[in-house]
Design a protein around this motif. Structure first.
Motif, PDB file in Angstrom:
ATOM      1  N   ILE A  31       0.852  -1.186   0.000  1.00 48.80           N
ATOM      2  CA  ILE A  31       0.000   0.000   0.000  1.00 48.80           C
ATOM      3  C   ILE A  31       0.883   1.229   0.000  1.00 48.80           C
ATOM      4  O   ILE A  31       1.837   1.306   0.773  1.00 48.80           O
ATOM      5  N   ASN A  32       0.582   2.154  -0.866  1.00 53.97           N
ATOM      6  CA  ASN A  32       1.344   3.398  -0.898  1.00 53.97           C
ATOM      7  C   ASN A  32       0.919   4.277   0.277  1.00 53.97           C
ATOM      8  O   ASN A  32       1.363   4.107   1.386  1.00 53.97           O
ATOM      9  N   ASN A  33       0.009   5.189   0.031  1.00 44.73           N
ATOM     10  CA  ASN A  33      -0.465   6.066   1.093  1.00 44.73           C
ATOM     11  C   ASN A  33      -1.666   5.455   1.809  1.00 44.73           C
ATOM     12  O   ASN A  33      -2.471   4.744   1.208  1.00 44.73           O
ATOM     13  N   MET A  34      -1.761   5.737   3.094  1.00 41.68           N
ATOM     14  CA  MET A  34      -2.980   5.451   3.847  1.00 41.68           C
ATOM     15  C   MET A  34      -3.378   6.734   4.565  1.00 41.68           C
ATOM     16  O   MET A  34      -2.529   7.596   4.840  1.00 41.68           O
ATOM     17  N   GLY A  35      -4.658   6.847   4.852  1.00 43.38           N
ATOM     18  CA  GLY A  35      -5.075   8.072   5.501  1.00 43.38           C
ATOM     19  C   GLY A  35      -6.481   8.005   6.058  1.00 43.38           C
ATOM     20  O   GLY A  35      -7.167   6.979   5.952  1.00 43.38           O
ATOM     21  N   TRP A  36      -6.863   9.100   6.663  1.00 44.92           N
ATOM     22  CA  TRP A  36      -8.202   9.271   7.225  1.00 44.92           C
ATOM     23  C   TRP A  36      -8.835  10.532   6.660  1.00 44.92           C
ATOM     24  O   TRP A  36      -8.182  11.586   6.589  1.00 44.92           O
ATOM     25  N   TYR A  37     -10.075  10.395   6.268  1.00 47.47           N
ATOM     26  CA  TYR A  37     -10.884  11.518   5.825  1.00 47.47           C
ATOM     27  C   TYR A  37     -12.133  11.540   6.688  1.00 47.47           C
ATOM     28  O   TYR A  37     -12.486  10.544   7.316  1.00 47.47           O
ATOM     29  N   ARG A  38     -12.809  12.663   6.691  1.00 46.17           N
ATOM     30  CA  ARG A  38     -14.066  12.731   7.442  1.00 46.17           C
ATOM     31  C   ARG A  38     -15.097  13.508   6.641  1.00 46.17           C
ATOM     32  O   ARG A  38     -14.751  14.332   5.786  1.00 46.17           O
ATOM     33  N   GLN A  39     -16.350  13.220   6.953  1.00 43.22           N
ATOM     34  CA  GLN A  39     -17.445  13.873   6.241  1.00 43.22           C
ATOM     35  C   GLN A  39     -18.599  14.146   7.193  1.00 43.22           C
ATOM     36  O   GLN A  39     -19.077  13.236   7.883  1.00 43.22           O
ATOM     37  N   GLU A  40     -19.041  15.385   7.216  1.00 42.14           N
ATOM     38  CA  GLU A  40     -20.223  15.783   7.961  1.00 42.14           C
ATOM     39  C   GLU A  40     -21.400  15.803   6.999  1.00 42.14           C
ATOM     40  O   GLU A  40     -21.213  15.996   5.793  1.00 42.14           O
ATOM     41  N   PRO A  41     -22.625  15.636   7.507  1.00 44.45           N
ATOM     42  CA  PRO A  41     -23.803  15.654   6.636  1.00 44.45           C
ATOM     43  C   PRO A  41     -23.864  16.935   5.811  1.00 44.45           C
ATOM     44  O   PRO A  41     -23.698  18.040   6.350  1.00 44.45           O
ATOM     45  N   GLY A  42     -24.035  16.780   4.505  1.00 46.40           N
ATOM     46  CA  GLY A  42     -24.179  17.932   3.633  1.00 46.40           C
ATOM     47  C   GLY A  42     -22.876  18.601   3.246  1.00 46.40           C
ATOM     48  O   GLY A  42     -22.901  19.620   2.540  1.00 46.40           O
ATOM     49  N   LYS A  43     -21.756  18.033   3.697  1.00 44.76           N
ATOM     50  CA  LYS A  43     -20.473  18.643   3.383  1.00 44.76           C
ATOM     51  C   LYS A  43     -19.599  17.673   2.600  1.00 44.76           C
ATOM     52  O   LYS A  43     -19.843  16.465   2.582  1.00 44.76           O
ATOM     53  N   GLN A  44     -18.569  18.203   1.970  1.00 47.48           N
ATOM     54  CA  GLN A  44     -17.649  17.355   1.231  1.00 47.48           C
ATOM     55  C   GLN A  44     -16.715  16.609   2.181  1.00 47.48           C
ATOM     56  O   GLN A  44     -16.430  17.075   3.283  1.00 47.48           O
ATOM     57  N   ARG A  45     -16.260  15.467   1.703  1.00 46.55           N
ATOM     58  CA  ARG A  45     -15.287  14.706   2.476  1.00 46.55           C
ATOM     59  C   ARG A  45     -13.973  15.494   2.494  1.00 46.55           C
ATOM     60  O   ARG A  45     -13.529  16.029   1.478  1.00 46.55           O
ATOM     61  N   GLU A  46     -13.321  15.552   3.652  1.00 46.15           N
ATOM     62  CA  GLU A  46     -12.089  16.321   3.772  1.00 46.15           C
ATOM     63  C   GLU A  46     -10.984  15.480   4.384  1.00 46.15           C
ATOM     64  O   GLU A  46     -11.235  14.563   5.177  1.00 46.15           O
ATOM     65  N   LEU A  47      -9.765  15.825   4.021  1.00 45.10           N
ATOM     66  CA  LEU A  47      -8.611  15.131   4.566  1.00 45.10           C
ATOM     67  C   LEU A  47      -8.439  15.450   6.047  1.00 45.10           C
ATOM     68  O   LEU A  47      -8.471  16.614   6.447  1.00 45.10           O
ATOM     69  N   VAL A  48      -8.227  14.418   6.835  1.00 41.72           N
ATOM     70  CA  VAL A  48      -7.837  14.596   8.224  1.00 41.72           C
ATOM     71  C   VAL A  48      -6.316  14.447   8.328  1.00 41.72           C
ATOM     72  O   VAL A  48      -5.625  15.337   8.814  1.00 41.72           O
ATOM     73  N   ALA A  49      -5.820  13.307   7.850  1.00 42.68           N
ATOM     74  CA  ALA A  49      -4.382  13.057   7.881  1.00 42.68           C
ATOM     75  C   ALA A  49      -4.053  11.910   6.941  1.00 42.68           C
ATOM     76  O   ALA A  49      -4.882  11.029   6.712  1.00 42.68           O
ATOM     77  N   SER A  50      -2.833  11.929   6.408  1.00 46.23           N
ATOM     78  CA  SER A  50      -2.378  10.837   5.561  1.00 46.23           C
ATOM     79  C   SER A  50      -0.918  10.540   5.876  1.00 46.23           C
ATOM     80  O   SER A  50      -0.206  11.381   6.443  1.00 46.23           O
ATOM     81  N   ILE A  51      -0.505   9.341   5.505  1.00 46.76           N
ATOM     82  CA  ILE A  51       0.874   8.916   5.778  1.00 46.76           C
ATOM     83  C   ILE A  51       1.346   8.022   4.647  1.00 46.76           C
ATOM     84  O   ILE A  51       0.610   7.153   4.174  1.00 46.76           O
TER      85      ILE A  51
END
Length: 115
Positions: A31-51
């Protein structure tokens, strides 16, 4: 097929901590990159952190100074330590893995920060 399974979400009070974990399984060599994204209702998914596989990290503005991302020794797991949680951190958190330039996603785990 690649599967990503998240764990560790839940309800926490403001100022508290949670640790999210994600494990990847299936047919892949690395696996190259792994990460976490988050999404609130009605909003776009956004990056939290990646490694990256080499350990280089990138954090979204909301995570800087409070969250820490890490990968397991086997390089197919990723963790997110979240401290000093705020109500605005409430969202569904998704694990992401990049394998041969293709994105894979977990089903998400809900984090609720509330008193």
């Amino acid at each position: 097929q690649v599967q990503l399974v998240e764990s560790g979400g839940g309800l926490v009070q403001p100022g508290g901590s949670l640790r999210l974990s994600c494990a990847a399984s299936g047919s892949f060599l690395s696996i190259n990159n792994m990460g976490w994204y988050r999404q609130e209702p009605g909003k776009q998914r956004e990056l939290v952190a990646s490694i990256t596989r080499g350990g280089s990290t990138n954090y979204g503005d909301s995570a800087k100074g409070r969250f820490t991302i890490s990968r397991g020794n086997a390089k197919n797991t990723v963790n997110l330590q979240m401290n000093s949680l705020k109500p605005e951190d409430t969202a569904v958190y998704y694990c992401n893995a990049v394998i041969l330039a293709r994105d894979y996603w977990g089903k998400g785990t809900l984090v609720t920060v509330s008193s």
